[in-house]
Design a protein around this motif. Structure first.
Motif, PDB file in Angstrom:
ATOM      1  N   VAL A 121      -0.986  -0.498 -13.921  1.00  0.00           N
ATOM      2  CA  VAL A 121      -1.916   0.578 -14.403  1.00  0.00           C
ATOM      3  C   VAL A 121      -3.347   0.336 -13.878  1.00  0.00           C
ATOM      4  N   LEU A 122      -3.613  -1.139 -13.425  1.00  0.00           N
ATOM      5  CA  LEU A 122      -5.402  -1.499 -13.196  1.00  0.00           C
ATOM      6  C   LEU A 122      -4.726  -1.626 -11.413  1.00  0.00           C
ATOM      7  N   LEU A 123      -3.633  -1.775 -11.241  1.00  0.00           N
ATOM      8  CA  LEU A 123      -3.495  -2.200  -9.662  1.00  0.00           C
ATOM      9  C   LEU A 123      -2.484  -1.382  -9.329  1.00  0.00           C
ATOM     10  N   GLY A 124      -1.098  -0.249  -9.576  1.00  0.00           N
ATOM     11  CA  GLY A 124       0.154   0.163  -8.744  1.00  0.00           C
ATOM     12  C   GLY A 124       0.665  -0.427  -8.529  1.00  0.00           C
ATOM     13  N   GLN A 125       0.695  -1.873  -9.001  1.00  0.00           N
ATOM     14  CA  GLN A 125       1.956  -2.319  -8.662  1.00  0.00           C
ATOM     15  C   GLN A 125       2.679  -3.064 -10.036  1.00  0.00           C
ATOM     16  N   GLU A 126       3.920  -3.282  -9.571  1.00  0.00           N
ATOM     17  CA  GLU A 126       4.920  -3.486 -10.973  1.00  0.00           C
ATOM     18  C   GLU A 126       5.027  -5.197 -11.616  1.00  0.00           C
ATOM     19  N   ALA A 185       0.441  -1.174  -0.263  1.00  0.00           N
ATOM     20  CA  ALA A 185       0.240   0.249   0.136  1.00  0.00           C
ATOM     21  C   ALA A 185       0.829   0.940   0.076  1.00  0.00           C
ATOM     22  N   PRO A 186       2.125   1.420   0.917  1.00  0.00           N
ATOM     23  CA  PRO A 186       3.045   2.791   0.946  1.00  0.00           C
ATOM     24  C   PRO A 186       3.699   2.756  -0.195  1.00  0.00           C
ATOM     25  N   THR A 187       3.598   1.775  -1.142  1.00  0.00           N
ATOM     26  CA  THR A 187       4.395   1.953  -2.523  1.00  0.00           C
ATOM     27  C   THR A 187       3.472   2.119  -3.622  1.00  0.00           C
ATOM     28  N   LYS A 188       2.052   1.814  -3.327  1.00  0.00           N
ATOM     29  CA  LYS A 188       0.854   1.628  -4.649  1.00  0.00           C
ATOM     30  C   LYS A 188       1.411   3.438  -5.653  1.00  0.00           C
ATOM     31  N   GLN A 189       1.599   3.024  -7.037  1.00  0.00           N
ATOM     32  CA  GLN A 189       1.718   4.159  -8.052  1.00  0.00           C
ATOM     33  C   GLN A 189       1.114   3.623  -9.247  1.00  0.00           C
ATOM     34  N   PHE A 190      -0.155   4.234  -8.948  1.00  0.00           N
ATOM     35  CA  PHE A 190      -0.592   4.018 -11.081  1.00  0.00           C
ATOM     36  C   PHE A 190      -0.114   4.821 -11.650  1.00  0.00           C
ATOM     37  N   ARG A 191       0.356   4.438 -12.713  1.00  0.00           N
ATOM     38  CA  ARG A 191       0.792   5.225 -13.973  1.00  0.00           C
ATOM     39  C   ARG A 191      -0.575   5.695 -15.167  1.00  0.00           C
ATOM     40  N   GLU A 192       0.149   6.882 -16.063  1.00  0.00           N
ATOM     41  CA  GLU A 192      -1.133   6.377 -16.572  1.00  0.00           C
ATOM     42  C   GLU A 192      -1.146   5.564 -18.388  1.00  0.00           C
ATOM     43  N   PRO A 193      -1.839   4.792 -18.349  1.00  0.00           N
ATOM     44  CA  PRO A 193      -1.509   4.297 -19.766  1.00  0.00           C
ATOM     45  C   PRO A 193      -1.750   5.640 -21.750  1.00  0.00           C
TER      46      PRO A 193
END
Length: 550
Positions: free
Chosen positions: A516-521, A443-451
């Motif tokens: 994009v969907l989950l904010g994880q790698e 949770a502290p590292t979640k970062q969604f990227r834009e498609p």
């Protein structure tokens, strides 16, 4: 819980073990060869395994690793000898060592600072729960080993020294002082060599472990003499009865000799110390134990983990996020390779343990003896019954923001009807582990990227295709659909072809879905995730991502 039995007699199992190159068997074979070479060295008709613990700091995972690995070798030896030779595992605490520095991870540091130089069992307990700091840490070690069900005997250096159990060996050390000094002195710097003695007197006046020049060794009287550093008076004390202790390399050798230790492993940083102690043990008339040097565990910065520093993972931290079995797997793997011991290694070890367990029942006995779970469970692994992976649970928590077990069990129950916390208690525990891990690290590292525009088009197509699938679509059907949607630029893999000979799909496609969907790698197999999460939930998640980036 039922177990999978190897369909083999003890003799058949031994024959298979003799052909196995799994590292516990390789180590155990060395002990068997030792007994054949020196049968007269084993009049007690038992084999003694030993692990050492320095209670200057709280037990850490490295401490567990040594006991777990030694236990694996002990069991391998029992198989190779058909359990006809008694074995014991001694967990020995060097709790008579003087406190050299105050650990970073304890309360009431000022209390410890006042007792630097005192034997650990004479230092007050900063936690206030035991008579001494050494006894507190010993209790922590024993509670931990008991929690894992290890079969061991605990031994205290203080008890062995003060009770006289080491007296005969200490007198032998004094008798052979010249041989011991000839071994030790070349390893020391010139200034230290000038005043070195293997004996450290315990000051009768202050109780401190004294690092002082010894002015006389008297083998006939069984004493040593030194000058009191404060009063300047000459003091003579017996080497027996806990009035002296040995410096650690001679101490290690003396213990091997006195107890008849047959096997002890040690860290790579102690290779030279093992060699010196082995020479001293031989000089005393003993046979040094078998063993090997394992690589060290490293923290997230690549530094060696340390009890006094408190870096790396603690025992309690690993068990907050994963099962004891996953920790045992981490210890089994490649003991001679340096490994990072940090939070990010946990998910892989949890799921790899399950994969090894799943495959065990399908293996031939010869292969089973190569399987880590055979060694982790002393030849009796439980039946595999874990319907979802840890990585999948983490992704479910992340996708649904479900930080409670009930929500996760709702997904699991729909995916695997009849699976409940009552029928699958280990899965229930893993649900708790996943929630803890998500809260603290994901949770502290979640970062969604834009498609990108091209990725938006692919996501829209995936959304529409999923919307047309039945709610009970299988994970395999969903995975095939996701794969086909991703078979486009820029996700084509021209090297790895599909089953139909057309270009395959690169990992960039699946990585994009998680980013994009989950904010994880990364995440589990996407089709399996959607099958558990629900097709309509996945459609809604894609709608949310598209709206978020519009």
């Amino acid at each position: 819980m039922s177990v999978i039995d190897l369909a083999a007699s003890p003799s058949d199992l031994r024959a298979l073990a003799e052909q196995s190159n799994a590292w516990p068997f390789e180590q155990a074979k060395a002990i068997v060869a030792r007994l054949k070479k020196n049968p007269k060295d084993n009049p007690k008709h038992e084999v003694l395994f030993e692990t050492g613990y320095g209670p200057s700091g709280l037990p850490h995972i490295g401490t567990f690793g040594e006991v777990a690995r030694t236990t694996m070798v002990r069991h391998a030896f029992r198989v190779l000898t058909e359990d006809k030779i008694k074995t014991r595992l001694l967990a020995f605490s060097d709790d008579m060592d003087g406190l050299r520095k105050v650990p970073d991870n304890v309360p009431n540091k000022e209390l410890l600072e006042k007792h630097l130089g005192m034997p650990l069992t004479k230092v007050p307990d900063p936690f206030g729960t035991h008579p001494s700091f050494g006894q507190h840490n010993n209790a922590r070690l024993r509670a931990f080993l008991d929690q894992f069900g290890f079969d061991y005997e605990f031994a205290s250096s203080t008890e062995y020294y003060t009770s006289g159990r080491f007296d005969a060996a200490l007198l032998r050390m004094l008798e052979r002082i010249e041989k011991v000094m000839a071994i030790m002195l070349p390893s020391l710097r010139e200034e230290r060599a000038a005043s070195y003695s293997p004996f450290l007197p315990i000051c009768p006046r202050t109780g401190l472990v004294l690092y002082v020049p010894v002015t006389a060794h008297d083998a006939k009287a069984g004493t040593i003499s030194y000058e009191d550093p404060e009063t300047k008076e000459s003091v003579t004390v017996p080497v027996t009865g806990g009035r002296c202790k040995l410096q650690w390399k001679p101490d290690w050798a003396m213990r091997w000799y006195a107890l008849g230790v047959d096997y002890e492993m040690a860290g790579k940083d102690l290779i030279d110390s093992v060699k010196l102690s082995a020479k001293i043990c031989a000089a005393l008339g003993g046979t040094p134990p078998e063993g090997f040097n394992y690589e060290l565990f490293l923290d997230e910065k690549g530094q060696k983990i340390s009890k006094s520093k408190g870096n790396g993972l603690t025992i309690d931290e690993w068990l907050r996020y994963a099962s004891p079995e996953s920790l045992s797997l981490f210890m089994y793997r490649e003991p001679k390779a340096a490994k990072r011991l940090y939070f990010d290694v946990i998910p892989r070890n949890v799921d790899d343990y399950q994969q090894f367990l799943d495959g065990f029942a399908r293996q031939e006995p010869r292969q089973q003896l190569q399987n880590p779970v055979w060694h982790i469970h002393s030849g009796k692994p439980p039946q595999a019954d874990m319907p979802v992976t840890f990585q999948l649970l983490l992704t479910l928590v992340s996708s649904s923001n479900a930080e409670n077990a009930e929500t996760l069990w709702g997904f699991i129950g729909r995916y695997r009807p009849g699976v409940t916390p009552q029928t699958h208690p280990k899965l229930d525990a893993m649900v708790g582990y996943a929630i803890n891990y998500y809260r603290d690290f994901v949770a502290p590292t979640k970062q969604f990227r834009e498609p990108t525009d091209g990725e938006r088009a692919a996501l829209q197509d995936l959304r529409d295709a999923l919307a047309n699938m039945p709610a009970d679509a299988s994970a395999e059907d969903i995975q095939n659909l996701v794969y086909e949607i991703g078979r486009r630029e820029p996700f084509l893999d021209m090297v790895k072809k599909g089953k139909d000979g057309r270009p395959g799909v690169s990992l960039d496609w699946f990585n994009m879905l998680y980013q994009v969907l989950l904010g994880q790698e990364k995440g589990p197999r996407f089709g399996s995730f959607v099958a558990v999460y629900g097709v309509q939930n996945a459609v809604n998640m894609i709608d949310g991502a598209l709206a978020r980036s519009s």
